[in-house]
Scaffold this motif. Structure first.
Motif, PDB file in Angstrom:
ATOM      1  N   ASP A 186       0.838  -1.231   0.135  1.00 12.48           N
ATOM      2  CA  ASP A 186       0.272   0.054   0.558  1.00 12.48           C
ATOM      3  C   ASP A 186       0.844   1.453  -0.121  1.00 12.48           C
ATOM      4  O   ASP A 186       0.747   2.142  -0.394  1.00 12.48           O
ATOM      5  CB  ASP A 186      -1.250   0.154   1.504  1.00 12.48           C
ATOM      6  N   ARG A 187       1.912   1.327   0.355  1.00  6.24           N
ATOM      7  CA  ARG A 187       3.245   2.095   0.078  1.00  6.24           C
ATOM      8  C   ARG A 187       3.686   2.660  -1.487  1.00  6.24           C
ATOM      9  O   ARG A 187       4.351   3.616  -1.219  1.00  6.24           O
ATOM     10  CB  ARG A 187       4.147   1.991   1.406  1.00  6.24           C
ATOM     11  N   ARG A 193       4.450   4.117  -5.000  1.00  2.13           N
ATOM     12  CA  ARG A 193       4.351   5.259  -5.927  1.00  2.13           C
ATOM     13  C   ARG A 193       4.674   4.582  -6.748  1.00  2.13           C
ATOM     14  O   ARG A 193       3.507   4.891  -8.194  1.00  2.13           O
ATOM     15  CB  ARG A 193       5.008   6.378  -5.384  1.00  2.13           C
ATOM     16  N   GLY A 238      -6.156   0.451   1.480  1.00 10.42           N
ATOM     17  CA  GLY A 238      -5.318   1.028   0.597  1.00 10.42           C
ATOM     18  C   GLY A 238      -5.990   2.443   0.535  1.00 10.42           C
ATOM     19  O   GLY A 238      -7.290   2.481  -0.164  1.00 10.42           O
ATOM     20  N   GLU A 239      -4.800   3.432   0.145  1.00 10.55           N
ATOM     21  CA  GLU A 239      -5.663   4.551  -0.923  1.00 10.55           C
ATOM     22  C   GLU A 239      -5.742   3.711  -1.881  1.00 10.55           C
ATOM     23  O   GLU A 239      -6.663   5.014  -2.571  1.00 10.55           O
ATOM     24  CB  GLU A 239      -4.314   5.967  -0.641  1.00 10.55           C
ATOM     25  N   HIS A 240      -5.027   3.653  -2.974  1.00 13.13           N
ATOM     26  CA  HIS A 240      -5.577   3.103  -4.153  1.00 13.13           C
ATOM     27  C   HIS A 240      -5.927   1.392  -3.971  1.00 13.13           C
ATOM     28  O   HIS A 240      -5.699   0.485  -3.191  1.00 13.13           O
ATOM     29  CB  HIS A 240      -4.570   3.056  -5.206  1.00 13.13           C
TER      30      HIS A 240
END
Length: 448
Positions: free
Chosen positions: A149-150, A152, A354-356
């Motif tokens: 999830d980290r 980029r 996660g964010e995405h």
């Protein structure tokens, strides 16, 4: 093969070459990899050339850097070894870029001077890319979540032999698939990911005698149920052999390890752990304030290859009856041939999306269960059947699923347990779109 050799900056190594054994060696010494040849890539273009050649020749492709992901023989495949892709750059504003050959300890050491930390696994010798593409279940995950999830961005060579830079904005389907989908959609040559600000941990392990196993496991079950997200913990039933490097109180005897990592104030962590410390007298108390870069001491995972058999499951709950069932099949009086039987508490940030969106499933599991047995006489023949007994004993509380990185394994049954049907269907669709020749069909990838 000669035509491929001429197009490479790196080397093409065939079975008669003395370096073949070195480049095909895996961490699990029970598996002998026998690919048709190995490309030792020196840059991403070598990966492009190898994949393009394989797609045109009808040869399947596999990849490894550290050997931890080797799970089958790869017979007849072209193995791409990415260990020379060793770029490792940490940016003081909180992110890192690494090549596919980088191991976690390199990132840990590079991030420490900036007060930063990566979401590495319990074994810092594992490669960053293989770990992260499978989700990344780490020792501080209840605080910070999954390593995947980290992420980029990732740079991936897809099955058509195209190097693509993949982000949530530029290639949303590939970005979704590479975070949790292992090698389904291509070979990652580089990855960029966010770091966390964490200089130190109150962390380590308490080791108890086998005679205290029932008391420790039941108390751990009750205690862990009330833990805040600053705490990540696991418990392991150990039967460590009397080998160099194994502490004398643990060598050749049954013991129980309670692992603990606290990301908050150390004094509060000390108070939080106190009920477990008091449950029995530890053989070894190794919980202390440590630099984050020393995170590997929490689990103290083995660093040398050995022949092992691993199984893994996910549990939806851990009632007292489940602990009794586990002790009955793997406790000190069970005659278990396993070296390690481990429960990891999940929940906390592990359960948060996660964010995405990503291909990582089963975030709702409460615990993971893993067995590790060493395939050496006189127990070699008993390890696998007994591992099945452990799974069967915990089946009433099992979700029936597992995680892609909990023990390297291949095959349709394992893939089906790692992904929900809708996730697997999307993975297959994305993989077919970007790998129309079916180059990536061996190793730990979804079957197509």
């Amino acid at each position: 093969m000669d035509s491929l050799r001429r197009r490479l900056t790196g080397e093409l190594v065939e079975p008669a070459d003395p370096r073949y054994a070195e480049l095909t060696a895996g961490f699990n010494a029970a598996i002998t990899a026998t690919p048709a040849a190995v490309v030792e890539a020196r840059d991403p273009q070598d990966v492009v050339e190898a994949v393009t050649f394989a797609a045109g020749s009808g040869i399947p492709v596999a990849v490894q850097a550290t050997g931890h992901g080797i799970a089958d023989s790869l017979d007849g495949a072209l193995l791409i070894n990415t260990r020379r892709l060793d770029e490792c750059v940490v940016h003081a504003d909180g992110w890192a870029r690494v090549g596919a050959g980088v191991r976690w300890q390199q990132v840990l050491d590079a991030a420490a001077p900036h007060g930063l930390a990566p979401l590495s696994g319990s074994a810092p010798g594992v490669g960053v890319v293989g770990y992260t593409t499978g989700g990344g279940l780490g020792p501080v995950g209840r605080t910070y979540g999954w390593a995947s999830d980290r992420v980029r961005a990732a740079e991936i060579v897809t099955g058509e032999g195209v190097l693509r830079r993949v982000t949530a904005e530029t290639e949303p389907d590939l970005f979704w698939a590479v975070r949790g989908g292992k090698g389904a959609v291509g070979i990652v040559t580089a990855m960029e990911f966010d770091l966390v600000r964490q200089e130190r941990l109150h962390a380590g392990a308490l080791y108890f005698a086998g005679a205290d196993a029932a008391t420790v496991l039941h108390r751990w079950r009750e205690w862990s149920a009330g833990l805040p997200a600053e705490a990540t913990t696991s418990v392991a039933l150990l039967q460590l052999p009397p080998l160099p490097g194994v502490p004398e109180p643990l060598a050749g005897r049954f013991s129980v390890a309670v692992r603990f990592a606290w990301t908050g104030d150390p004094a509060t962590g000390e108070a939080t752990l106190a009920p477990l410390r008091a449950v029995a007298t530890p053989l070894i108390d190794a919980v202390q304030v440590i630099p984050y870069a020393a995170i590997g001491m929490i689990h103290a995972d083995p660093v040398d290859p050995m022949p092992v058999h691993e199984t893994s499951d996910l549990l939806r709950e851990l009632p007292a009856e489940a602990v009794d069932a586990l002790l009955g099949v793997a406790g000190p009086d069970a005659g278990s041939p396993q070296v390690i039987v481990e429960l990891r508490q999940l929940g906390g940030a592990f359960a948060v999306p996660g964010e995405h969106p990503s291909a990582l499933d089963h975030r709702d599991a409460a615990f993971s269960l893993i067995t590790i047995g060493v395939l050496v006489p006189p127990v070699a023949g008993a390890v696998a059947p007994h591992a099945d007994e452990v799974s069967a004993a915990l089946k009433p509380w099992s979700t029936g699923a597992t995680l892609p990185n909990l023990g390297a394994a291949v095959g349709a049954e394992r893939i089906a347990r790692s992904y929900r049907p809708e996730t697997l269907s999307r993975l297959v669709e994305v993989a077919r779109r970007f790998d129309p020749s079916g180059v990536f069909t061996v190793g730990q990838v979804p079957v197509r």
